[in-house]
Design a protein around this motif. Sequence first.
Motif, PDB file in Angstrom:
ATOM      1  N   GLN A 198      67.939  79.897  95.561  1.00 25.15           N
ATOM      2  CA  GLN A 198      66.844  79.301  94.796  1.00 25.15           C
ATOM      3  C   GLN A 198      67.345  78.709  93.483  1.00 25.15           C
ATOM      4  O   GLN A 198      67.006  77.574  93.133  1.00 25.15           O
TER       5      GLN A 198
ATOM      6  N   SER B 234      66.313  71.165 100.558  1.00 29.64           N
ATOM      7  CA  SER B 234      66.590  72.212 101.546  1.00 29.64           C
ATOM      8  C   SER B 234      66.065  71.850 102.938  1.00 29.64           C
ATOM      9  O   SER B 234      66.117  72.674 103.843  1.00 29.64           O
ATOM     10  N   GLU B 235      65.583  70.622 103.078  1.00 28.27           N
ATOM     11  CA  GLU B 235      65.017  70.156 104.347  1.00 28.27           C
ATOM     12  C   GLU B 235      63.927  71.106 104.843  1.00 28.27           C
ATOM     13  O   GLU B 235      63.832  71.414 106.025  1.00 28.27           O
ATOM     14  N   GLY B 236      63.115  71.586 103.890  1.00 31.64           N
ATOM     15  CA  GLY B 236      61.973  72.423 104.238  1.00 31.64           C
ATOM     16  C   GLY B 236      62.266  73.903 104.395  1.00 31.64           C
ATOM     17  O   GLY B 236      61.350  74.689 104.605  1.00 31.64           O
ATOM     18  N   ARG B 237      63.522  74.320 104.289  1.00 29.37           N
ATOM     19  CA  ARG B 237      63.857  75.743 104.454  1.00 29.37           C
ATOM     20  C   ARG B 237      63.393  76.592 103.286  1.00 29.37           C
ATOM     21  O   ARG B 237      63.073  77.763 103.456  1.00 29.37           O
TER      22      ARG B 237
ATOM     23  N   ARG C 291      60.733  76.987 100.224  1.00 30.85           N
ATOM     24  CA  ARG C 291      59.464  76.575  99.608  1.00 30.85           C
ATOM     25  C   ARG C 291      59.169  77.553  98.487  1.00 30.85           C
ATOM     26  O   ARG C 291      58.836  78.705  98.754  1.00 30.85           O
TER      27      ARG C 291
ATOM     28  N   GLU D 131      62.158  71.646  98.085  1.00 26.16           N
ATOM     29  CA  GLU D 131      61.761  71.595  99.494  1.00 26.16           C
ATOM     30  C   GLU D 131      62.490  70.453 100.214  1.00 26.16           C
ATOM     31  O   GLU D 131      62.989  70.621 101.322  1.00 26.16           O
ATOM     32  N   GLU D 132      62.577  69.306  99.555  1.00 26.70           N
ATOM     33  CA  GLU D 132      63.266  68.158 100.152  1.00 26.70           C
ATOM     34  C   GLU D 132      64.764  68.407 100.281  1.00 26.70           C
ATOM     35  O   GLU D 132      65.357  68.154 101.328  1.00 26.70           O
TER      36      GLU D 132
ATOM     37  N   ARG E  57      58.781  70.301  94.842  1.00 29.90           N
ATOM     38  CA  ARG E  57      58.920  69.247  95.864  1.00 29.90           C
ATOM     39  C   ARG E  57      60.382  68.897  96.113  1.00 29.90           C
ATOM     40  O   ARG E  57      60.804  68.734  97.260  1.00 29.90           O
ATOM     41  N   SER E  58      61.155  68.781  95.039  1.00 29.50           N
ATOM     42  CA  SER E  58      62.564  68.429  95.173  1.00 29.50           C
ATOM     43  C   SER E  58      63.339  69.512  95.924  1.00 29.50           C
ATOM     44  O   SER E  58      64.155  69.211  96.802  1.00 29.50           O
TER      45      SER E  58
END
Length: 107
Positions: A7, A33-36, A38, A30-31, A27-28
């Motif tokens: 994180q 980490s390709e959604g992994r 949140r 999440e992007e 948002r950044s």
Amino acid sequence: MKGMSEQAFLVLTALAEGPLHGYAVVRSVEELSEGRVRLRVGTLYGVLDRLVVEGLAEREREEVHQGRLRRYYRLTDDGVRALSAEVARLSANVRAASSVLRARGAL
């Protein structure tokens, strides 16, 4: 050297792009980490508070947007160095694991 949490790594990486407010960091991350990953708001501000205490990030400014306060954070020079060191550490780990897996024929 002990590595940083995923994180913290991703938050620093997001801030390396430039100053961001909390929701933009979420948002950044999440992007990146390709959604992994949140981040929940409480988690995000816990990570940001630790990074600020450690001198790796700092509050840049605050502004009111649609009646809500936005705090912007930026990477410090120490944050850039810490992120670079973590990239080097992780890269060395990837090289070592890849070498072992190639030797086993698993890559």
